[in-house]
Design a protein around this motif. Structure first.
Motif, PDB file in Angstrom:
ATOM      1  N   ASP A 157     -43.787  49.704 -75.193  1.00 23.12           N
ATOM      2  CA  ASP A 157     -42.865  49.357 -76.273  1.00 23.12           C
ATOM      3  C   ASP A 157     -43.474  49.738 -77.625  1.00 23.12           C
ATOM      4  OD1 ASP A 157     -41.629  48.228 -74.128  1.00 23.12           O
ATOM      5  OD2 ASP A 157     -41.761  46.159 -74.836  1.00 23.12           O
ATOM      6  N   PHE A 158     -42.621  50.106 -78.547  1.00 21.30           N
ATOM      7  CA  PHE A 158     -43.120  50.409 -79.884  1.00 21.30           C
ATOM      8  C   PHE A 158     -42.022  50.205 -80.913  1.00 21.30           C
ATOM      9  CE2 PHE A 158     -40.904  54.415 -80.508  1.00 21.30           C
ATOM     10  CZ  PHE A 158     -40.726  54.909 -79.222  1.00 21.30           C
ATOM     11  N   THR A 159     -42.440  50.120 -82.162  1.00 21.05           N
ATOM     12  CA  THR A 159     -41.499  50.175 -83.276  1.00 21.05           C
ATOM     13  C   THR A 159     -41.816  51.423 -84.073  1.00 21.05           C
ATOM     14  OG1 THR A 159     -41.192  47.788 -83.421  1.00 21.05           O
ATOM     15  CG2 THR A 159     -40.750  49.052 -85.415  1.00 21.05           C
ATOM     16  N   TRP A 160     -40.798  52.232 -84.294  1.00 20.71           N
ATOM     17  CA  TRP A 160     -40.951  53.432 -85.127  1.00 20.71           C
ATOM     18  C   TRP A 160     -40.252  53.189 -86.451  1.00 20.71           C
ATOM     19  CZ3 TRP A 160     -43.102  57.830 -86.436  1.00 20.71           C
ATOM     20  CH2 TRP A 160     -42.423  58.683 -87.306  1.00 20.71           C
TER      21      TRP A 160
ATOM     22  N   ARG B 194     -38.479  47.810 -73.192  1.00 26.22           N
ATOM     23  CA  ARG B 194     -37.802  46.895 -72.293  1.00 26.22           C
ATOM     24  C   ARG B 194     -37.712  45.521 -72.942  1.00 26.22           C
ATOM     25  NH1 ARG B 194     -38.592  47.879 -66.192  1.00 26.22           N
ATOM     26  NH2 ARG B 194     -40.492  49.013 -66.640  1.00 26.22           N
ATOM     27  N   GLY B 195     -36.536  44.949 -72.915  1.00 32.14           N
ATOM     28  CA  GLY B 195     -36.405  43.585 -73.414  1.00 32.14           C
ATOM     29  C   GLY B 195     -36.489  43.467 -74.924  1.00 32.14           C
ATOM     30  N   THR B 196     -36.135  44.526 -75.638  1.00 34.85           N
ATOM     31  CA  THR B 196     -36.235  44.483 -77.106  1.00 34.85           C
ATOM     32  C   THR B 196     -34.909  44.114 -77.775  1.00 34.85           C
ATOM     33  OG1 THR B 196     -35.900  46.873 -77.039  1.00 34.85           O
ATOM     34  CG2 THR B 196     -38.151  46.108 -77.383  1.00 34.85           C
ATOM     35  N   ILE B 197     -33.853  43.893 -76.987  1.00 39.77           N
ATOM     36  CA  ILE B 197     -32.523  43.730 -77.587  1.00 39.77           C
ATOM     37  C   ILE B 197     -32.452  42.587 -78.593  1.00 39.77           C
ATOM     38  CG2 ILE B 197     -30.152  43.019 -77.060  1.00 39.77           C
ATOM     39  CD1 ILE B 197     -30.065  44.920 -74.842  1.00 39.77           C
ATOM     40  N   ALA B 198     -33.157  41.497 -78.298  1.00 41.64           N
ATOM     41  CA  ALA B 198     -33.051  40.340 -79.200  1.00 41.64           C
ATOM     42  C   ALA B 198     -33.513  40.666 -80.622  1.00 41.64           C
ATOM     43  CB  ALA B 198     -33.848  39.164 -78.638  1.00 41.64           C
ATOM     44  N   ARG B 199     -34.292  41.733 -80.759  1.00 41.01           N
ATOM     45  CA  ARG B 199     -34.747  42.124 -82.104  1.00 41.01           C
ATOM     46  C   ARG B 199     -33.585  42.378 -83.067  1.00 41.01           C
ATOM     47  NH1 ARG B 199     -39.826  44.872 -82.095  1.00 41.01           N
ATOM     48  NH2 ARG B 199     -41.060  43.976 -80.412  1.00 41.01           N
ATOM     49  N   ILE B 200     -32.455  42.784 -82.508  1.00 44.43           N
ATOM     50  CA  ILE B 200     -31.319  43.097 -83.377  1.00 44.43           C
ATOM     51  C   ILE B 200     -30.928  41.856 -84.176  1.00 44.43           C
ATOM     52  CG2 ILE B 200     -29.321  42.578 -81.846  1.00 44.43           C
ATOM     53  CD1 ILE B 200     -29.750  45.864 -83.715  1.00 44.43           C
ATOM     54  N   ALA B 201     -31.003  40.701 -83.522  1.00 47.69           N
ATOM     55  CA  ALA B 201     -30.648  39.460 -84.216  1.00 47.69           C
ATOM     56  C   ALA B 201     -31.733  39.065 -85.213  1.00 47.69           C
ATOM     57  CB  ALA B 201     -30.416  38.348 -83.197  1.00 47.69           C
TER      58      ALA B 201
ATOM     59  N   VAL C 287     -27.421  48.832 -80.936  1.00 48.32           N
ATOM     60  CA  VAL C 287     -28.131  48.773 -79.654  1.00 48.32           C
ATOM     61  C   VAL C 287     -27.659  49.956 -78.819  1.00 48.32           C
ATOM     62  CG1 VAL C 287     -28.453  47.469 -77.521  1.00 48.32           C
ATOM     63  CG2 VAL C 287     -28.366  46.263 -79.724  1.00 48.32           C
ATOM     64  N   LEU C 288     -28.594  50.838 -78.475  1.00 43.17           N
ATOM     65  CA  LEU C 288     -28.230  52.057 -77.754  1.00 43.17           C
ATOM     66  C   LEU C 288     -28.267  51.808 -76.250  1.00 43.17           C
ATOM     67  CD1 LEU C 288     -27.631  55.119 -78.301  1.00 43.17           C
ATOM     68  CD2 LEU C 288     -30.018  55.518 -77.673  1.00 43.17           C
ATOM     69  N   THR C 289     -27.211  52.221 -75.562  1.00 45.41           N
ATOM     70  CA  THR C 289     -27.175  52.031 -74.106  1.00 45.41           C
ATOM     71  C   THR C 289     -27.071  53.355 -73.356  1.00 45.41           C
ATOM     72  OG1 THR C 289     -24.777  51.817 -74.086  1.00 45.41           O
ATOM     73  CG2 THR C 289     -26.047  49.790 -74.379  1.00 45.41           C
ATOM     74  N   ALA C 290     -26.952  54.465 -74.075  1.00 43.23           N
ATOM     75  CA  ALA C 290     -26.915  55.786 -73.426  1.00 43.23           C
ATOM     76  C   ALA C 290     -27.436  56.810 -74.421  1.00 43.23           C
ATOM     77  CB  ALA C 290     -25.492  56.144 -72.997  1.00 43.23           C
ATOM     78  N   SER C 291     -28.525  57.488 -74.060  1.00 45.27           N
ATOM     79  CA  SER C 291     -29.142  58.455 -74.976  1.00 45.27           C
ATOM     80  C   SER C 291     -28.475  59.810 -74.831  1.00 45.27           C
ATOM     81  CB  SER C 291     -30.631  58.596 -74.654  1.00 45.27           C
ATOM     82  OG  SER C 291     -31.300  57.403 -74.972  1.00 45.27           O
TER      83      SER C 291
ATOM     84  N   ASP D 295     -33.434  50.168 -75.482  1.00 45.74           N
ATOM     85  CA  ASP D 295     -34.060  49.635 -74.268  1.00 45.74           C
ATOM     86  C   ASP D 295     -33.706  50.576 -73.127  1.00 45.74           C
ATOM     87  OD1 ASP D 295     -34.688  48.425 -71.900  1.00 45.74           O
ATOM     88  OD2 ASP D 295     -34.091  46.414 -72.535  1.00 45.74           O
ATOM     89  N   PRO D 296     -34.655  51.455 -72.739  1.00 44.37           N
ATOM     90  CA  PRO D 296     -34.329  52.484 -71.740  1.00 44.37           C
ATOM     91  C   PRO D 296     -33.858  51.905 -70.414  1.00 44.37           C
ATOM     92  CG  PRO D 296     -36.419  52.981 -72.823  1.00 44.37           C
ATOM     93  CD  PRO D 296     -36.035  51.589 -73.230  1.00 44.37           C
ATOM     94  N   SER D 297     -34.242  50.665 -70.097  1.00 46.34           N
ATOM     95  CA  SER D 297     -33.854  50.111 -68.794  1.00 46.34           C
ATOM     96  C   SER D 297     -32.346  49.882 -68.720  1.00 46.34           C
ATOM     97  CB  SER D 297     -34.623  48.822 -68.501  1.00 46.34           C
ATOM     98  OG  SER D 297     -34.204  47.780 -69.350  1.00 46.34           O
ATOM     99  N   LEU D 298     -31.675  49.790 -69.873  1.00 42.86           N
ATOM    100  CA  LEU D 298     -30.210  49.673 -69.855  1.00 42.86           C
ATOM    101  C   LEU D 298     -29.562  50.918 -69.268  1.00 42.86           C
ATOM    102  CD1 LEU D 298     -29.493  48.162 -73.378  1.00 42.86           C
ATOM    103  CD2 LEU D 298     -29.391  46.989 -71.177  1.00 42.86           C
TER     104      LEU D 298
END
Lengths: 387, 387
Positions: free
Chosen positions: A3-6, B16-23, B136-140, B176-179
């Motif tokens: 994980d990282f922050t850019w 992974r598991g970074t979504i809560a950062r948005i809040a 929040v990106l779910t598809a790159s 979060d690439p796992s999404l």
């Protein structure tokens, strides 16, 4: 990838004749008074000073000046600048120079907003506030123009160390590659090696999960191996200067650390810092000596990253992994030699009897390193290999 | 290298598991009410919706929702969202989805701060103000999470076009690439081809002065050629998803345009947009068909960039420049086919009789292109080659 922050908020204006933008940006930020910080006389010869002064004057921006920042910059100059700012209404720092001037500007920017001694930041104090930095780069090497890192020496403490804060990214960096036409040949070489080292210290950290990021790094190293000799041949080749300058900014702006477990293994920098501190060795020369020695010491037990480098940068495909690893290090060392950089302590006129002192200095803060955590014995062996 | 300004202010939280950062970021910005924008049902299946909703709820942030943004997003949905925002106290947009959702969020963010119709921005009106975007990106695929570009269709006008503003960079993007484990196979392929196209359209624009930047691009293409098949084999390979996702962000965040005279030649995108507009062809499929046709049409008279690609990406060293150029295009096409992407209009069920209409649509705005400016006759020939 870990994980990282850019986040890299610096705005870069890049190109010939872009210097006046610094004044446009200061005006847009409603800044009326800046400290113009510089090193030696180079900026008076390459035209940077005249262009900055004219642009600031045209916008009515006041710019008290402070020169004399030296390579391997020192905390005493930072303190001098902080004292000047406290007695004035300076709202921003305008470094005009290379990495040492930008690094000093960051320490000054933080020190000016802090009641204690600026050296505290180099001993771990967090930056809470800093003056904004609007800089003009005249020598590419450290990426200081696009990161939040500052490296400063404190001779009294025999320490050369770094601070790092998101508040210290320059708000604006102007890079006019044509200012670098007149750099001394050694600076083109040493700056280029510093750029290569910033990349090498990522791709050689042994992280196996960042192949895509490593590929970006290998490409940068190949570019530098092409560009340094081109510039020695033709110092006023604008295209080569421009590619070199932009490679210099990318090498250590953080993007090669994305996803790495440790953001890189800066052991060679640490080993080199002791050379610069105790013997005033130019930063790039300290790296061309210490990187190959560090590699030779580790490549037998940790061949993978060196073998990958050998393949990706030097097209070494034959032999065992250990053989390819060693060949890669030899080819890197050959390259350093081919552009006139030293690769042994001997060439730096350092005596064998100095090695113990060097090792003691480098190990003073305890073990360091990622590919291998280097203890005092490792460090001593590496300096011996470098002799 | 030509002069350029580099500035990319988006902060990316990746992992992974970074979504809560948005809040956390919304709270830090003191934002209390957001529009949660999404597309179809995927975000309810992959867990993104639940995680975003929980994080926003925990911070007490209100989030009226609007779903139904479709691939190849349309201006009518943008207008619907703008009307919703005008009747509310929404302070920011939170797109949760892929490129189409982020693109729509940008048009909405600008439209909500403008009295006229949001389509005006796609006809050249400058954005003066916009709501901030925290996504929040779910598809790159598109890099929309890290740039200021939005592409939206207006079926009434038979137009699919773009807007671009520094005010539209998302302030924060969480990746979060796992999404992306559960993406349909075609989306992994088409997204990957879109990523490759963003790079190819730079390195194939014929600019000779940016070798160092091109090398970064070639490395990204090689990475994608490795990663797409890996993910078809093992869709839940986190490392491959992560590298793919980060390559997706780098491909079109602007760094490959630095120093280019024209910032890239997006002819294949233009040619593909007409397919998407008139036949709703998925964006990636439009590119796997049109890029090789565009290359075949130009490579005889402009072989150099194609030959360099062939060498740097596919290790093609033998033959004349023209031969290498053509071989590179064939190998690219082979790769597209090998991952199941179409490479002809026929496979898209487009009739030969549709070609005139396609060409007329693509040429409606006049000539376009950098390597060669394509007039109506060129465009017609390229569609014929693609058949």
């Amino acid at each position: 990838m870990k994980d990282f922050t850019w986040w890299n908020p610096t705005k870069v204006h890049f190109g010939r004749g872009t210097i006046a933008r610094i004044a446009d940006e200061l005006e847009a930020a409603e800044i009326r008074s800046v400290l113009l910080l510089y090193g030696g006389k180079a900026i008076f010869k390459n035209g940077a000073y005249a262009q900055v002064a004219e642009a600031l004057t045209q916008k009515g921006i006041v710019f008290p000046e402070l020169g004399g920042v030296r390579p391997n910059p020192r905390i005493d100059k930072v303190r001098e600048a902080v004292a000047r700012i406290r007695a004035s209404r300076i709202e921003a720092i305008v470094p005009v120079g290379g990495g040492s001037v930008f690094d000093s500007a960051k320490a000054i920017a933080a020190g000016a907003c802090y009641e204690g001694d600026a050296w505290d930041f180099f001993e771990g104090r967090k930056v809470e506030k800093a003056l904004p930095i609007f800089g003009v780069l005249t020598a590419s090497a450290t990426s200081s123009e696009v990161n939040g890192i500052a490296v400063v020496s404190n001779p009294e403490r025999e320490a050369k160390t770094s601070m790092n804060s998101p508040l210290l990214y320059p708000r604006v960096a102007v890079i006019d590659p044509s200012l670098q036409f007149t750099l001394p040949e050694t600076q083109t070489v040493y700056g280029g090696i510093d750029i290569m080292a910033h990349v090498l210290e990522r791709v050689l950290d042994g992280d196996a999960g960042v192949e895509m990021v490593d590929e970006q790094g290998y490409a940068l190293i190949r570019s530098m191996i092409r560009l340094i000799p081109e510039l020695l041949e033709e110092p006023e080749d604008y295209e080569a200067r421009a590619e070199y300058a932009w490679a210099g900014s990318l090498a250590h702006n953080g993007f090669l650390s994305c996803g790495r477990a440790a953001r890189g293994d800066f052991s060679s920098h640490r080993l080199g810092h002791s050379l610069s501190l105790l013997f005033d060795t130019p930063h790039g020369a300290s790296l061309s000596v210490m990187m190959p020695a560090w590699g030779r010491y580790l490549c037998e037990r940790h061949p993978t990253p060196f073998a990958r480098l050998a393949e990706a940068v030097f097209d070494v495909f034959d032999g065992s992994e250990e053989e390819r690893a060693l060949e890669g290090i030899e080819l890197l060392e050959d390259f350093f030699r081919s552009v006139g950089a030293p690769t042994t302590l001997r060439e730096l006129k350092i005596e064998e009897s100095d090695i113990e002192r060097l090792a003691a200095n480098a190990s003073a803060g305890g073990g360091f390193g990622v590919l291998k955590n280097l203890d005092a014995k490792d460090v001593l062996e590496i300096y011996k290999l470098a002799y």
